[in-house]
Scaffold this motif. Structure first.
Motif, mmCIF file in Angstrom:
data_model
loop_
_atom_site.group_PDB
_atom_site.id
_atom_site.type_symbol
_atom_site.label_atom_id
_atom_site.label_comp_id
_atom_site.label_asym_id
_atom_site.label_seq_id
_atom_site.Cartn_x
_atom_site.Cartn_y
_atom_site.Cartn_z
ATOM 1 N N VAL A 1 -4.702 -1.784 -7.123
ATOM 2 C CA VAL A 1 -4.492 -2.212 -5.514
ATOM 3 C C VAL A 1 -5.336 -3.302 -5.092
ATOM 4 O O VAL A 1 -4.872 -4.182 -4.508
ATOM 5 C CB VAL A 1 -4.982 -0.767 -4.790
ATOM 6 C CG1 VAL A 1 -4.992 -0.862 -3.233
ATOM 7 C CG2 VAL A 1 -3.681 0.428 -5.143
ATOM 8 N N LEU B 1 -4.028 -6.693 -3.454
ATOM 9 C CA LEU B 1 -4.336 -6.934 -2.095
ATOM 10 C C LEU B 1 -5.130 -8.490 -1.971
ATOM 11 O O LEU B 1 -4.569 -9.194 -1.190
ATOM 12 C CB LEU B 1 -5.536 -5.965 -1.598
ATOM 13 C CG LEU B 1 -4.855 -4.514 -1.029
ATOM 14 C CD1 LEU B 1 -6.018 -3.672 -0.799
ATOM 15 C CD2 LEU B 1 -3.838 -4.909 0.060
ATOM 16 N N LEU C 1 0.662 -1.234 -0.080
ATOM 17 C CA LEU C 1 0.008 0.061 -0.152
ATOM 18 C C LEU C 1 0.866 1.287 -0.140
ATOM 19 O O LEU C 1 0.376 2.245 -0.661
ATOM 20 C CB LEU C 1 -1.140 -0.020 1.190
ATOM 21 C CG LEU C 1 -2.257 -0.903 1.205
ATOM 22 C CD1 LEU C 1 -2.950 -0.944 2.191
ATOM 23 C CD2 LEU C 1 -3.132 -0.525 -0.116
ATOM 24 N N HIS D 1 1.261 2.905 -3.112
ATOM 25 C CA HIS D 1 0.279 3.776 -3.876
ATOM 26 C C HIS D 1 -0.422 4.739 -2.995
ATOM 27 O O HIS D 1 -1.124 5.473 -3.644
ATOM 28 C CB HIS D 1 -1.030 2.706 -4.230
ATOM 29 C CG HIS D 1 -0.487 1.478 -5.078
ATOM 30 N ND1 HIS D 1 -0.266 1.740 -6.382
ATOM 31 C CD2 HIS D 1 0.147 0.278 -4.632
ATOM 32 C CE1 HIS D 1 0.073 0.439 -6.959
ATOM 33 N NE2 HIS D 1 0.384 -0.369 -5.744
#
Length: 87
Positions: free
Chosen positions: A45, A49, A21, A24
């Motif tokens: 993203v 994830l 994360l 981003h």
């Protein structure tokens, strides 16, 4: 769009999620990130994830707003990470 992501994942995956994360979004505090993303970036993203987390054990919550102006942000106490910090 402005995105806030909070997560609660198994300790074995916490650092992987955090490291991913940070590429981003802005790290705000433990298990909390926020920042501007395009729809395509958000999909990237989410895909990343899904590769890291175990959906049987972990939880990631994504809040979407039209822009940062659409919310009022108030911090009590000391911020762990400045929003001005460049990632």
């Amino acid at each position: 769009m402005y995105v806030i992501i909070a997560y609660d994942v198994n300790v074995d995956r916490v650092n992987k999620v955090k490291k991913f994360l940070r590429k981003h979004l802005n790290w705000i505090q433990n298990s909390l990130f926020e920042g501007e993303l395009t729809q395509a970036d958000l999909e990237e993203v989410k895909m990343g994830l899904r590769e890291i987390i175990n959906e049987e054990e972990d939880m990631v919550v994504i809040y979407r707003l039209r822009s940062a102006d659409a919310m009022k942000r108030e911090v009590l106490g000391m911020e762990k990470s400045s929003m001005d910090e460049v990632i």
